[in-house]
Write an enzyme that holds these catalytic residues in place. Structure first.
Site, PDB file in Angstrom:
ATOM      1  N   LYS A 268       0.862  -1.189   0.000  1.00 54.29           N
ATOM      2  CA  LYS A 268       0.000   0.000   0.000  1.00 54.29           C
ATOM      3  C   LYS A 268       0.897   1.236   0.000  1.00 54.29           C
ATOM      4  O   LYS A 268       1.863   1.310   0.754  1.00 54.29           O
ATOM      5  CB  LYS A 268      -0.915  -0.001   1.236  1.00 54.29           C
ATOM      6  CG  LYS A 268      -1.766   1.273   1.393  1.00 54.29           C
ATOM      7  CD  LYS A 268      -2.801   1.154   2.519  1.00 54.29           C
ATOM      8  CE  LYS A 268      -3.442   2.505   2.833  1.00 54.29           C
ATOM      9  NZ  LYS A 268      -4.429   2.430   3.940  1.00 54.29           N
ATOM     10  N   ASP A 273      -2.612   9.966   4.330  1.00 57.22           N
ATOM     11  CA  ASP A 273      -4.024   9.604   4.383  1.00 57.22           C
ATOM     12  C   ASP A 273      -4.777  10.573   5.277  1.00 57.22           C
ATOM     13  O   ASP A 273      -4.803  10.439   6.493  1.00 57.22           O
ATOM     14  CB  ASP A 273      -4.173   8.161   4.903  1.00 57.22           C
ATOM     15  CG  ASP A 273      -5.632   7.711   4.931  1.00 57.22           C
ATOM     16  OD1 ASP A 273      -6.488   8.435   4.368  1.00 57.22           O
ATOM     17  OD2 ASP A 273      -5.899   6.637   5.498  1.00 57.22           O
ATOM     18  N   LYS A 280     -10.477  12.487   8.442  1.00 55.81           N
ATOM     19  CA  LYS A 280     -10.147  11.947   9.760  1.00 55.81           C
ATOM     20  C   LYS A 280     -10.163  13.076  10.795  1.00 55.81           C
ATOM     21  O   LYS A 280      -9.837  14.216  10.465  1.00 55.81           O
ATOM     22  CB  LYS A 280      -8.730  11.354   9.731  1.00 55.81           C
ATOM     23  CG  LYS A 280      -8.583  10.028   9.025  1.00 55.81           C
ATOM     24  CD  LYS A 280      -7.134   9.549   9.109  1.00 55.81           C
ATOM     25  CE  LYS A 280      -6.904   8.285   8.309  1.00 55.81           C
ATOM     26  NZ  LYS A 280      -7.594   7.098   8.858  1.00 55.81           N
ATOM     27  N   ASP A 291       1.312   5.739   5.929  1.00 51.99           N
ATOM     28  CA  ASP A 291       0.367   4.922   5.172  1.00 51.99           C
ATOM     29  C   ASP A 291       0.965   4.363   3.868  1.00 51.99           C
ATOM     30  O   ASP A 291       0.284   3.676   3.121  1.00 51.99           O
ATOM     31  CB  ASP A 291      -0.915   5.724   4.901  1.00 51.99           C
ATOM     32  CG  ASP A 291      -2.167   4.864   4.982  1.00 51.99           C
ATOM     33  OD1 ASP A 291      -2.082   3.749   5.525  1.00 51.99           O
ATOM     34  OD2 ASP A 291      -3.216   5.316   4.483  1.00 51.99           O
ATOM     35  N   ASP A 350     -12.267   7.237   3.465  1.00 52.64           N
ATOM     36  CA  ASP A 350     -11.113   6.890   4.311  1.00 52.64           C
ATOM     37  C   ASP A 350     -10.765   5.402   4.217  1.00 52.64           C
ATOM     38  O   ASP A 350      -9.727   4.973   4.707  1.00 52.64           O
ATOM     39  CB  ASP A 350     -11.405   7.287   5.767  1.00 52.64           C
ATOM     40  CG  ASP A 350     -10.151   7.322   6.623  1.00 52.64           C
ATOM     41  OD1 ASP A 350      -9.039   7.266   6.045  1.00 52.64           O
ATOM     42  OD2 ASP A 350     -10.280   7.415   7.854  1.00 52.64           O
ATOM     43  N   GLU A 352      -9.613   3.950   1.736  1.00 49.02           N
ATOM     44  CA  GLU A 352      -9.035   4.161   0.406  1.00 49.02           C
ATOM     45  C   GLU A 352      -8.018   3.096   0.022  1.00 49.02           C
ATOM     46  O   GLU A 352      -7.867   2.764  -1.146  1.00 49.02           O
ATOM     47  CB  GLU A 352      -8.379   5.549   0.344  1.00 49.02           C
ATOM     48  CG  GLU A 352      -6.954   5.660   0.910  1.00 49.02           C
ATOM     49  CD  GLU A 352      -6.826   5.339   2.396  1.00 49.02           C
ATOM     50  OE1 GLU A 352      -7.856   5.419   3.099  1.00 49.02           O
ATOM     51  OE2 GLU A 352      -5.722   4.990   2.840  1.00 49.02           O
ATOM     52  N   ARG A 354      -7.861  -0.103   0.397  1.00 49.79           N
ATOM     53  CA  ARG A 354      -8.387  -1.313  -0.246  1.00 49.79           C
ATOM     54  C   ARG A 354      -8.770  -1.052  -1.694  1.00 49.79           C
ATOM     55  O   ARG A 354      -8.733  -1.962  -2.526  1.00 49.79           O
ATOM     56  CB  ARG A 354      -9.560  -1.861   0.571  1.00 49.79           C
ATOM     57  CG  ARG A 354     -10.745  -0.931   0.668  1.00 49.79           C
ATOM     58  CD  ARG A 354     -11.722  -1.333   1.775  1.00 49.79           C
ATOM     59  NE  ARG A 354     -11.217  -0.997   3.103  1.00 49.79           N
ATOM     60  CZ  ARG A 354     -11.872  -1.249   4.232  1.00 49.79           C
ATOM     61  NH1 ARG A 354     -13.025  -1.875   4.205  1.00 49.79           N
ATOM     62  NH2 ARG A 354     -11.350  -0.895   5.402  1.00 49.79           N
TER      63      ARG A 354
END
Ligand code: BES
Ligand code: MN
Ligand code: ZN
Length: 508
Positions: A268, A273, A280, A291, A350, A352, A354
């Site tokens: 990833k 993020d 968030k 991230d 959020d 994101e 996946r």
């Protein structure tokens, strides 16, 4: 600069600030000192209730005549502990010695090796603990205590072992270079770590060896290759997204015409993020530079492949972008296309990671691999379940899962297998699109995230899917606490040493 040397001489000849001595399973200290000094040590051990317990280290001011200002005793655990368990005990004990040694501004430590094989975990511990990311901090750059350690002298158990110990130390040093690359990338704030910077790092690695090639796709090229889900996530940011595809090709083994195995490792790569429009809360955003930790782990591994020279092909894929809110950002409720042809109903921008991984997984399958492993800082839920020292393992193939678990045990990295229950699968099915990016079920969110990923692992006509494993590394990628003594503040490099073991096992 910190160096590690190997000495065939006695401990006394090492002239160190700290003499580090392993304590055997029965509490035995060996014969390194005079009777008087031994009696003194025995009394101190008794008072500290220390008899060589696993992972423990006790440091004493040495009595006069010991020849060292400080003596550290390290526990190796019980004699019936498995080798891997003992190794991890040594890593932790050595780390504790170094951390405590800082308050004494110790410059030189001499370590009596309990065995030849211990040279590897001990070297790892020295370099894990002695790492500090100080690029942006004057105070840290100048901190005399943190930087005090200059040399570790390893004292051989037997002079005959010199060659073997040298090999183990040199190899561990190289592996640790890869771990440090990963840590540097993760520690780097998003102000300095964009998808392009990540791609530049991949280029640097590709340049080191003719066995590694690199393909990078920008926004337009990723569009042509149908990374639609990934590009939807990337849309809210001004940073140009980059699909990074590294390929390691093994040397041809002429006489044998056998087909070489192919492994794909996906990381990833969200360089920051924010959550996107599903923003968030401020506190949850503080560390979201981490991230891209999965991607950084893939790069750390690739930096090592020329040295490891495995006899398998390895692909590394990082779909790198930033998850930001803007007038052009993707929205909750949007339905987006993916490379696979499946549509995703976005309920929460959020979730994101996946979505970007969905396209990376589809792309990976076009490479016809024998296995796919993805590493991702995917869910807070995994951290809720396991805390910061263990990652979660999910997968569709018992053999692959077992290989990864063994590899993690060998490296001392915590990893716990989770189930992928069939009965939760409907909770990621959508009434609007094909799949939804958050489960309809509130609980078990690390699992339902993995089930979402599994939706993008295709089955052939016989109902068979490529062996796939997913590591949720959201917890162990970064640690502010030092929960494990060799993890100092910040990025841990979690996963690199396990992947090194995976690559070696996979080739066999
Ligand atoms: N990158 C985060 C997961 C994360 C959380 C990593 C904490 C490291 C530490 C991921 O993109 C995320 O935001 N996940 C959400 C998913 C939710 C919206 C379904 C989460 O876990 O809260
Ligand atoms: Mn997120
Ligand atoms: Zn994320």
């Amino acid at each position: 600069m910190f160096s590690i040397s190997i000495s065939g001489k006695s401990l006394a000849d090492a002239h160190a600030d700290i003499a580090v001595i392993p304590v055997g399973p029965k509490g035995e200290v060996g014969t390194h000192f005079s009777k008087e000094v031994h009696a003194h040590i025995a009394a101190l051990m008794k008072r500290a209730e220390f008899a060589g317990q696993w992972g423990r280290a006790e440091m004493f001011i040495a009595p006069a005549g010991a020849g060292f200002p400080l003596i550290a005793l390290i526990g190796t655990g019980k004699s019936d502990d498995f080798h891997d368990v003992q190794s991890e005990g040594l890593r932790r004990a050595i780390a504790t010695v170094l951390v405590n040694g800082r308050s004494h501004v110790a410059r030189r430590v001499a370590i009596v090796l309990p065995s030849t094989a211990s040279a590897q975990p001990i070297t790892e511990a020295l370099l894990l603990t002695n790492y500090w990311f100080a690029e942006h901090s004057k105070a840290l750059t100048q901190d005399e205590r943190i930087r005090s350690l200059q040399e570790a002298v390893l004292i051989l158990p037997d002079k005959k072992d010199m060659g073997q110990v040298k090999k183990l130390v040199q190899r561990a040093q190289k592996v640790m270079n890869g771990v440090s690359i990963t840590r540097n990338l993760v520690n780097q704030p998003a102000s300095h770590m964009s998808p392009k910077v990540l791609a530049a790092e991949a280029k640097k690695i590709a340049k080191t060896s003719p066995r590694i090639s690199l393909k990078v796709l920008n926004r337009a090229q990723a569009q042509q290759k149908k990374f639609f889900g990934f590009l939807a996530v990337a849309r809210g940011s001004k940073e140009e997204p980059q699909v990074i595809h590294l390929t390691y090709t093994p040397a041809l083994r002429q006489a044998q015409g056998k087909q070489k195995k192919t492994l794909v490792v996906i990381g990833k790569g969200i360089t920051f993020d924010s959550g996107g429009l599903s923003l968030k809360p401020a506190q949850h955003m503080e560390n979201m530079k981490i991230d891209m930790g999965g991607g950084a782990t893939v790069l750390g591994l690739f930096s090592l492949l020329p040295m490891l020279a495995p006899d398998i092909a390895v692909h590394g894929i990082i779909a790198a972008c930033e998850n930001m809110p803007s007038g052009d950002a993707y929205r909750p409720g949007d339905v987006i296309a993916t490379m696979s042809g499946k549509t995703i109903e976005v309920l929460n921008t959020d979730a994101e990671g996946r979505i970007t991984l969905a396209d990376a997984l589809t792309y990976a399958q076009t490479l016809k691999p024998d296995a796919i492993i993805d590493l991702a800082t995917l869910t807070g839920a995994c951290v809720v379940a396991l805390g910061d020292t263990h990652a979660g393992l999910f997968g569709n193939n018992q053999e692959l899962n077992a290989l990864i678990l063994e590899s993690a045990k060998q490296s001392g990295e915590g990893l716990v297998e989770f189930p992928l229950p069939e009965e939760y699968r409907p909770t990621v099915q959508s009434m609007v699109g094909d799949v939804r990016n958050t489960s309809a079920m509130r609980m078990g969110r690390a699992i339902t995230a993995a089930l979402f990923l599994q939706e993008f692992i295709e089955k052939n006509k016989a109902g068979q899917a490529v062996p796939w494993a997913h590591l949720d590394i959201a917890g162990p990628v970064y640690d502010e606490m030092p929960l494990i003594p060799y993890w100092q503040f910040g990025a841990t490099g979690y996963g690199v040493r396990t992947l090194v073991n995976v690559v070696e096992r996979f080739g066999k």
